[in-house]
Structures are given as C-alpha cells and as structure tokens.
Design a protein around this motif. Structure first.
Motif, short mmCIF file in Angstrom:
data_model
loop_
_atom_site.label_atom_id
_atom_site.label_comp_id
_atom_site.label_asym_id
_atom_site.label_seq_id
_atom_site.Cartn_x
_atom_site.Cartn_y
_atom_site.Cartn_z
N GLY A 1 13.24 -31.02 0.29
CA GLY A 1 13.21 -29.67 -0.27
C GLY A 1 13.74 -28.68 0.74
O GLY A 1 14.12 -29.04 1.86
N SER A 2 13.73 -27.43 0.36
CA SER A 2 14.26 -26.36 1.21
C SER A 2 13.15 -25.50 1.79
O SER A 2 12.19 -25.16 1.10
CB SER A 2 15.18 -25.45 0.39
N PHE A 3 13.32 -25.16 3.04
CA PHE A 3 12.52 -24.12 3.65
C PHE A 3 13.29 -22.82 3.52
O PHE A 3 14.51 -22.79 3.65
CB PHE A 3 12.28 -24.39 5.15
N TRP A 4 12.58 -21.76 3.23
CA TRP A 4 13.18 -20.43 3.26
C TRP A 4 12.88 -19.82 4.62
O TRP A 4 11.72 -19.74 5.04
CB TRP A 4 12.58 -19.55 2.17
N TRP A 5 13.94 -19.46 5.32
CA TRP A 5 13.81 -18.80 6.62
C TRP A 5 13.81 -17.29 6.41
O TRP A 5 14.73 -16.74 5.80
CB TRP A 5 14.97 -19.18 7.54
N VAL A 6 12.80 -16.63 6.91
CA VAL A 6 12.68 -15.17 6.82
C VAL A 6 13.25 -14.60 8.12
O VAL A 6 12.77 -14.93 9.21
CB VAL A 6 11.22 -14.74 6.62
N GLN A 7 14.28 -13.78 7.98
CA GLN A 7 15.00 -13.26 9.14
C GLN A 7 15.33 -11.78 8.95
O GLN A 7 15.11 -11.23 7.88
CB GLN A 7 16.31 -14.03 9.33
N SER A 8 15.90 -11.19 9.98
CA SER A 8 16.37 -9.80 9.93
C SER A 8 15.32 -8.87 9.33
O SER A 8 15.61 -8.02 8.50
CB SER A 8 17.69 -9.71 9.14
N VAL A 9 14.10 -9.03 9.81
CA VAL A 9 12.98 -8.20 9.35
C VAL A 9 13.05 -6.85 10.04
O VAL A 9 13.17 -6.77 11.27
CB VAL A 9 11.64 -8.89 9.68
N TYR A 10 12.97 -5.80 9.24
CA TYR A 10 12.95 -4.45 9.82
C TYR A 10 12.23 -3.51 8.87
O TYR A 10 12.44 -3.56 7.65
CB TYR A 10 14.37 -3.92 10.06
N VAL A 11 11.40 -2.66 9.44
CA VAL A 11 10.76 -1.57 8.71
C VAL A 11 11.01 -0.30 9.52
O VAL A 11 10.79 -0.26 10.74
CB VAL A 11 9.25 -1.81 8.52
N HIS A 12 11.46 0.73 8.83
CA HIS A 12 11.76 2.01 9.50
C HIS A 12 10.50 2.54 10.17
O HIS A 12 9.41 2.48 9.60
CB HIS A 12 12.29 3.01 8.47
N PRO A 13 10.63 3.10 11.39
CA PRO A 13 9.45 3.59 12.12
C PRO A 13 8.60 4.60 11.35
O PRO A 13 7.38 4.65 11.54
CB PRO A 13 10.05 4.23 13.38
N ARG B 1 0.81 -1.22 0.00
CA ARG B 1 0.00 0.00 0.00
C ARG B 1 0.84 1.26 0.00
O ARG B 1 0.35 2.32 -0.30
CB ARG B 1 -0.90 0.02 1.24
N ALA B 2 2.08 1.16 0.36
CA ALA B 2 2.87 2.36 0.61
C ALA B 2 3.59 2.90 -0.62
O ALA B 2 4.24 3.91 -0.53
CB ALA B 2 3.89 2.07 1.70
N GLY B 3 3.48 2.24 -1.75
CA GLY B 3 4.17 2.72 -2.93
C GLY B 3 5.66 2.43 -2.90
O GLY B 3 6.44 3.10 -3.57
N ALA B 4 6.06 1.44 -2.14
CA ALA B 4 7.48 1.08 -2.07
C ALA B 4 7.84 0.19 -3.25
O ALA B 4 7.01 -0.56 -3.75
CB ALA B 4 7.77 0.34 -0.76
N ASN B 5 9.08 0.29 -3.68
CA ASN B 5 9.62 -0.62 -4.68
C ASN B 5 10.44 -1.68 -3.97
O ASN B 5 11.21 -1.35 -3.06
CB ASN B 5 10.49 0.13 -5.69
N LEU B 6 10.29 -2.93 -4.38
CA LEU B 6 11.02 -4.03 -3.77
C LEU B 6 12.09 -4.51 -4.74
O LEU B 6 11.85 -4.58 -5.93
CB LEU B 6 10.07 -5.19 -3.44
N ARG B 7 13.25 -4.86 -4.18
CA ARG B 7 14.33 -5.38 -5.00
C ARG B 7 15.28 -6.19 -4.15
O ARG B 7 15.30 -6.06 -2.92
CB ARG B 7 15.09 -4.26 -5.70
N ARG B 8 16.07 -7.03 -4.80
CA ARG B 8 17.13 -7.76 -4.11
C ARG B 8 18.20 -6.75 -3.72
O ARG B 8 18.55 -5.86 -4.49
CB ARG B 8 17.75 -8.82 -5.02
N ALA B 9 18.73 -6.92 -2.53
CA ALA B 9 19.79 -6.03 -2.05
C ALA B 9 21.09 -6.32 -2.80
O ALA B 9 21.33 -7.44 -3.25
CB ALA B 9 20.00 -6.22 -0.55
N VAL B 10 21.91 -5.29 -2.89
CA VAL B 10 23.25 -5.38 -3.48
C VAL B 10 24.26 -4.90 -2.44
O VAL B 10 23.89 -4.36 -1.39
CB VAL B 10 23.35 -4.56 -4.78
N ARG C 1 6.07 2.42 9.21
CA ARG C 1 5.43 1.22 9.74
C ARG C 1 3.92 1.32 9.60
O ARG C 1 3.34 2.40 9.53
CB ARG C 1 5.81 1.01 11.21
N ARG C 2 3.30 0.14 9.52
CA ARG C 2 1.85 0.00 9.42
C ARG C 2 1.32 0.58 8.12
O ARG C 2 0.19 1.04 8.04
CB ARG C 2 1.15 0.59 10.65
N GLN C 3 2.17 0.55 7.09
CA GLN C 3 1.78 1.00 5.75
C GLN C 3 1.87 -0.13 4.72
O GLN C 3 1.83 0.12 3.53
CB GLN C 3 2.64 2.18 5.31
#
Length: 156
Positions: free
Chosen positions: A84-96, A6-15, A99-101
């Motif tokens: 098969g492989s499980f993907w572990w989701v870690q190091s989750v962070y959203v800037h204050p 909802r927030a208009g963010a673009n998602l991409r793989r980190a470099v 948040r909630r967007q």
C-alpha cells in the motif's frame, strides 16, 4: 470545503492559482525552520509541477477570509512491505498571524480522514528537522509516533 479545527478556517485542495502563495510559504518555512534560502523560481516551478500532476500528490490549504493561511503537501510512497501507499505530509506552514489556533490540526486531521477512506493507504509519514522541537511536539499531540528510522540524503 471543510471547517478548520478552532480557527474557523476553510480547508480545500489547492489549485494552480494558489501556486504563488504556496511557493512563498515554502520559502519562508525553509528559512524559518532550517535556515535554508531556496531559489524562488525553482520552488514555484516545483509547486506548479505538483499542482499540474495529481499523481505526484496534492496540497491542502486553509483559508480565512479569502486568504490562504496554512498549507500541507501530501506525496505518495509505495511500500512493498505493506502492499500500500504511505502519504507523506510535507511543506507544512501556518502563517504566524494564526498559529496556535488549530489550523495545522485541522489540515492534518483532514489529510488523515482522506487517507483512511482509501483502502490502499496504509499510513501517514512526515519528517521534521531534528531541532524543530515545536513541530515535533505538535506532531505528537496529533497522535504521530517518532519512527526508529533515520533519514539520509544525497543532493545533486
């Protein structure tokens, strides 16, 4: 790039040039959620090691107006039970500020879409501090179920 929820963010793989902000967010997240003070040099080296070796995993970041505002790391766990492989989701962070967007919802759904496209991925897993009730509720809203497993660890 993928549009955020909802927030208009673009998602991409980190470099590699994202390593500094990812490490900074990891440090803030550890203090905020678990009261842990992490060593900045160690965290930066760890982020750089993952970014340099795709076999370890990847980070997905959310950007708004050219600024990284959210992140999650994915690492891999082989399961002989599921072949098969499980993907572990870690190091989750959203800037204050954002948040909630829907930033994390967008990140999580993009991770799930990517995982479902690969036949060898059998599911997503994550762990959360037992006292982090806000995060637990967010994960439930995204369709995650609480596991019957407890996590044990021994640090060195």
């Amino acid at each position: 790039m993928v549009a955020g929820e909802r927030a208009g963010a673009n998602l991409r793989r980190a470099v590699m040039t994202d390593a500094g902000i990812i490490a900074a967010y990891n440090i803030v997240m550890a203090e905020e959620t678990e009261g842990k003070a992490l060593d900045p040099a160690t965290v930066l080296a760890g982020v750089e090691a993952l970014l340099a070796d795709p076999a370890k995993g990847f980070y997905l970041v959310a950007e708004m107006e050219g600024r990284v505002v959210g992140q999650a790391m994915v690492t891999y766990e082989w399961s002989d039970w599921w072949n098969g492989s499980f993907w572990w989701v870690q190091s989750v962070y959203v800037h204050p500020d954002v948040r909630r967007q829907g930033i994390f919802s967008g990140i999580f759904r993009e991770i799930e879409r990517g995982a479902r496209k690969l036949p060898g991925v059998v599911g997503l897993r994550l762990y959360v501090d037992a006292e982090n009730l806000r995060a637990q509720e967010a994960y439930r809203r995204l369709g995650m179920d609480e596991s019957n497993y407890l996590m044990f660890e021994r640090g060195f």
